[in-house]
Structure formats: C-alpha cells, structure tokens
Design an enzyme around this catalytic site. Structure first.
Site, short mmCIF file in Angstrom:
data_model
loop_
_atom_site.label_atom_id
_atom_site.label_comp_id
_atom_site.label_asym_id
_atom_site.label_seq_id
_atom_site.Cartn_x
_atom_site.Cartn_y
_atom_site.Cartn_z
N GLU A 193 -72.93 -8.36 8.87
CA GLU A 193 -73.54 -9.54 8.09
C GLU A 193 -74.36 -8.93 6.90
OE1 GLU A 193 -76.62 -12.68 9.97
OE2 GLU A 193 -77.82 -11.51 8.49
N TYR A 225 -79.59 -16.23 21.48
CA TYR A 225 -80.77 -15.50 21.57
C TYR A 225 -81.10 -14.90 22.96
CZ TYR A 225 -81.57 -18.32 17.33
OH TYR A 225 -81.14 -18.82 16.26
P1 FAD Z 1 -80.66 -24.77 17.16
O1 FAD Z 1 -79.53 -24.30 18.14
O2 FAD Z 1 -80.96 -26.18 16.75
O3 FAD Z 1 -82.06 -24.28 18.02
C1 FAD Z 1 -83.36 -24.46 17.37
C2 FAD Z 1 -84.61 -24.47 18.52
O4 FAD Z 1 -84.48 -26.02 18.95
C3 FAD Z 1 -84.20 -23.64 19.93
O5 FAD Z 1 -85.61 -23.35 20.29
C4 FAD Z 1 -83.82 -24.57 20.50
O6 FAD Z 1 -83.86 -24.13 22.19
C5 FAD Z 1 -84.16 -26.03 20.46
N1 FAD Z 1 -83.04 -27.04 20.77
C6 FAD Z 1 -81.83 -26.89 20.30
N2 FAD Z 1 -81.16 -28.14 20.46
C7 FAD Z 1 -82.11 -28.78 21.01
C8 FAD Z 1 -82.18 -30.24 21.85
N3 FAD Z 1 -81.06 -31.15 21.76
N4 FAD Z 1 -83.42 -30.75 21.96
C9 FAD Z 1 -84.39 -30.03 22.02
N5 FAD Z 1 -84.46 -28.73 21.62
C10 FAD Z 1 -83.41 -28.30 21.09
N6 FAD Z 1 -81.55 -18.67 9.19
C11 FAD Z 1 -81.18 -19.19 7.98
O7 FAD Z 1 -81.88 -19.73 7.32
N7 FAD Z 1 -79.98 -18.78 7.36
C12 FAD Z 1 -79.16 -17.96 7.92
O8 FAD Z 1 -78.18 -17.74 7.34
C13 FAD Z 1 -79.40 -17.64 9.36
N8 FAD Z 1 -78.33 -16.66 10.17
C14 FAD Z 1 -78.61 -16.56 11.22
C15 FAD Z 1 -77.56 -15.83 12.13
C16 FAD Z 1 -77.67 -15.22 13.33
C17 FAD Z 1 -76.77 -14.75 14.15
C18 FAD Z 1 -79.08 -15.68 14.01
C19 FAD Z 1 -79.26 -15.51 15.59
C20 FAD Z 1 -80.12 -16.60 13.30
C21 FAD Z 1 -79.90 -16.73 12.12
N9 FAD Z 1 -80.77 -17.87 11.29
C22 FAD Z 1 -80.49 -17.79 9.88
C23 FAD Z 1 -82.09 -17.88 11.87
C24 FAD Z 1 -81.91 -19.58 12.49
O9 FAD Z 1 -81.66 -20.53 11.32
C25 FAD Z 1 -83.23 -19.60 13.25
O10 FAD Z 1 -83.37 -18.72 14.51
C26 FAD Z 1 -83.65 -21.35 13.62
O11 FAD Z 1 -84.74 -21.29 14.04
C27 FAD Z 1 -82.73 -21.78 14.71
O12 FAD Z 1 -81.47 -21.87 14.53
P2 FAD Z 1 -80.42 -22.23 15.45
O13 FAD Z 1 -79.40 -22.58 14.84
O14 FAD Z 1 -80.26 -21.37 16.53
O15 FAD Z 1 -81.05 -23.68 15.88
#
Ligand code: FAD
Length: 284
Positions: free
Chosen positions: A17, A142
């Site tokens: 990354e 996670y």
């Molecule tokens: P989601 O999968 O949408 O989940 C977010 C939260 O909501 C979680 O607590 C989940 O349990 C909850 N949730 C999910 N779906 C639902 C639902 N249907 N109803 C209720 N709750 C729900 N951030 C950036 O800004 N830019 C990046 O390039 C970036 N790259 C990343 C790369 C990796 C490998 C990882 C692990 C993280 C990265 N992040 C990045 C951070 C990420 O944006 C944050 O962790 C963010 O807070 C959550 O993103 P997510 O896509 O996992 O969210």
C-alpha cells in the site's frame, strides 16, 4: 489484471500500500516511490484515497494509472463513499474508468456527519455500484473489530454484508499479533465469509507513528512491541531495525500458514518494503 484472480494462483501474494504524497511535486514523488517498489515484484500495489477534497485526493487514480502504464504493475485505487451521493460517486467511478483502473478498494472513510443528507453511509452502499461498473472490488476488514464497533459479532455481520454486496476479497487493518489474524480467519470462515483475505502488516518505525495508528484504528499492542518501543524510544535506528525484523517475522509466519495474501503498508518507503520483502523471501 483483476486482483481477485491473483489469490487462486498458489503462493501467498505479497502486495503493497502507498499513499499519494502531498505538495507541489506529488506526482513526481509518487513516481519515485513506484520506481523503488516495482523491482520488488509486488502482486499488486494499492493507493489510498483522502476524502474531503484535499489536493491529493485527485491523485489516487492518476498514481494508480501511472503504476499500471509506466511500471506494468497491477494497481488498486481506494475509494471512499461517506458524505457522497450516488451522483457524486458516479462521477468518481467514471473517472476511474477513464484512467483504465480495474481494481478498487471500496471504503466508507470517515463517518458521515449525522446531519448530512448523504445517501452513501457504508462501504456496502458503494460496492454494488463499483461491481455494476465492471470493477474488481475489495473491501476493508478488521481482525480486532472496527473502532466504532465494540461488538465483534456485529462487526462480522457487517463484513458478511460487504461480501454479499459483491466484495471479492478483503484487506485487513494492521495488527501486531498473528494469533489475532488466525482467530479472525476462523471466525470469518465459520460465518460463511469465504472470499480471500489479505492480511495488512505495518512495520513500527517510531513511538509517535504507532500511538497515532492505534488510537486511529483501535489495534492492540502486545507486550513485546511495547517493550521495544520503550527500549528504543530515543534510538530511531535501532527501533526501525526492530520494527523491520518484527514485520519480517509476522510476514513469514503468515506465509508459512498459507494465508490468502499479505498486504504491506509501505508508508511510501521502498527501502523498508525491500528489507521486509527480501527478509521474508530469504526465510522461505
Ligand atoms: P464500513 O464497512 O462501512 O463500516 C464502518 C462501520 O459501520 C463499522 O463499525 C461497521 O461495523 C459498521 N457498519 C457497516 N455496515 C453497517 C450497517 N449496514 N449497519 C450498521 N453499521 C454498519 N480510509 C480512507 O479515508 N482512505 C483510504 O484509502 C483508506 N484505506 C483503508 C484500507 C484498509 C485496508 C483499511 C482496513 C482501512 C482503510 N481506511 C481508509 C480506513 C476506513 O475508511 C475506516 O476504517 C472507516 O472508518 C471504515 O471504513 P469501512 O469501509 O471499513 O466501513
């Protein structure tokens, strides 16, 4: 090359990354980073995306294109969706197509402002749009649970929603104890989360870097790491060396245990990526 196809090829793929550098020479700097990483022959390289209109937001797709066209690398652009509407995200998706990007990591990004009228609240809202547009789509996972969510089972249910929405693989947040990765993998498979999972490894380089990361993402620090951070707090070089060695051990152990993939957070430091990649390959 579609990243989903990489996982079925036998040996554990090692990917990297990077993030878009800031400042006037961002693209040139990214070119230098890619030039340093390409000879290490990564399975793919992903480029993070900063939401919120910062100047380097525009560079994610451009850097991914550069990696593909100038260095022949398989690239993945990250794309967040919080505070976006289907229309605004549609424009971003169209731009990724124009740039010839094939692989996208679909993310929520920072939480939505609860008062905003944005329609895109979760990564699972973005994934189907990207799949419909023909991208190969990954999403975040996670091992210790997402920081907003204390309920690990619920977090796993949300991960399954992302798989059901079309995520073809997951890339995990960093962790410092492989036992957490293996437990997570078992829990995923028991919950019918069957797509490949690439495990994210970040070498510790300084106490401030790690403090920032753990408060940002909620990852835990095992005692050996805490002891190394304390012991070499004021000795940057020894700490870096310990961080690289620790990461090599983690990567090597994950490969020995035949995980689907290992994703190295390079922090734009090709020399660190080289030391870890070569260390883990030599040990194989
Ligand atoms: P989601 O999968 O949408 O989940 C977010 C939260 O909501 C979680 O607590 C989940 O349990 C909850 N949730 C999910 N779906 C639902 C639902 N249907 N109803 C209720 N709750 C729900 N951030 C950036 O800004 N830019 C990046 O390039 C970036 N790259 C990343 C790369 C990796 C490998 C990882 C692990 C993280 C990265 N992040 C990045 C951070 C990420 O944006 C944050 O962790 C963010 O807070 C959550 O993103 P997510 O896509 O996992 O969210």
């Amino acid at each position: 090359m579609q990243i989903a196809d990489l996982f079925a090829q036998g040996a554990t793929p090692l990917s990297f990354e990077i993030f878009p550098p800031k400042g006037e020479f961002a693209i040139d700097d990214a070119h230098d980073v890619l030039a340093g990483l390409a000879p290490l022959d990564p399975a793919f390289v992903s480029v993070t995306y900063s939401a919120g209109g910062s100047s380097n937001t525009q560079h994610t797709g451009e850097i991914a294109r550069m990696g593909q066209e100038e260095f022949g690398l398989t690239m993945m652009a990250h794309q967040t969706c919080s505070n976006e509407t289907p229309a605004s995200i549609g424009a971003r998706i169209a731009r990724l197509h124009e740039l010839g990007i094939e692989n996208v990591l679909a993310l929520r990004g920072d939480a939505c402002d609860p008062d905003s009228d944005a329609d895109m609240r979760y990564a699972s809202d973005l994934i189907p749009l990207l799949r419909e547009a023909g991208f190969c789509v990954g999403a975040a996972a996670y091992p210790e649970g997402h920081i907003d969510n204390l309920d690990l089972e619920l977090d796993l249910e949300h991960l399954k929603i992302k798989q059901d929405a079309g995520a073809q693989f997951f890339v995990t947040q960093l962790f410092f104890e492989n036992r957490l990765a293996y437990d997570f993998l078992d829990r995923c498979r028991a919950a019918n989360i069957t797509v490949p999972i690439a495990f994210g490894i970040m070498p510790f380089m300084s106490k401030s870097q790690i403090s920032r990361m753990i408060f940002l993402c909620g990852a835990s620090l095992p005692a050996p790491v805490v002891k190394m951070l304390a012991r070499w707090e004021d000795d940057e070089e020894s700490l870096r060396k310990a961080g690289v060695e620790y990461a090599i051990e983690q990567v090597q152990d994950l490969i020995d245990n035949k995980v689907d993939g290992v994703h190295l957070y390079t922090m734009n430091k090709p020399e660190i990526a080289r030391a870890i990649t070569e260390g883990a390959r030599t040990a194989r």
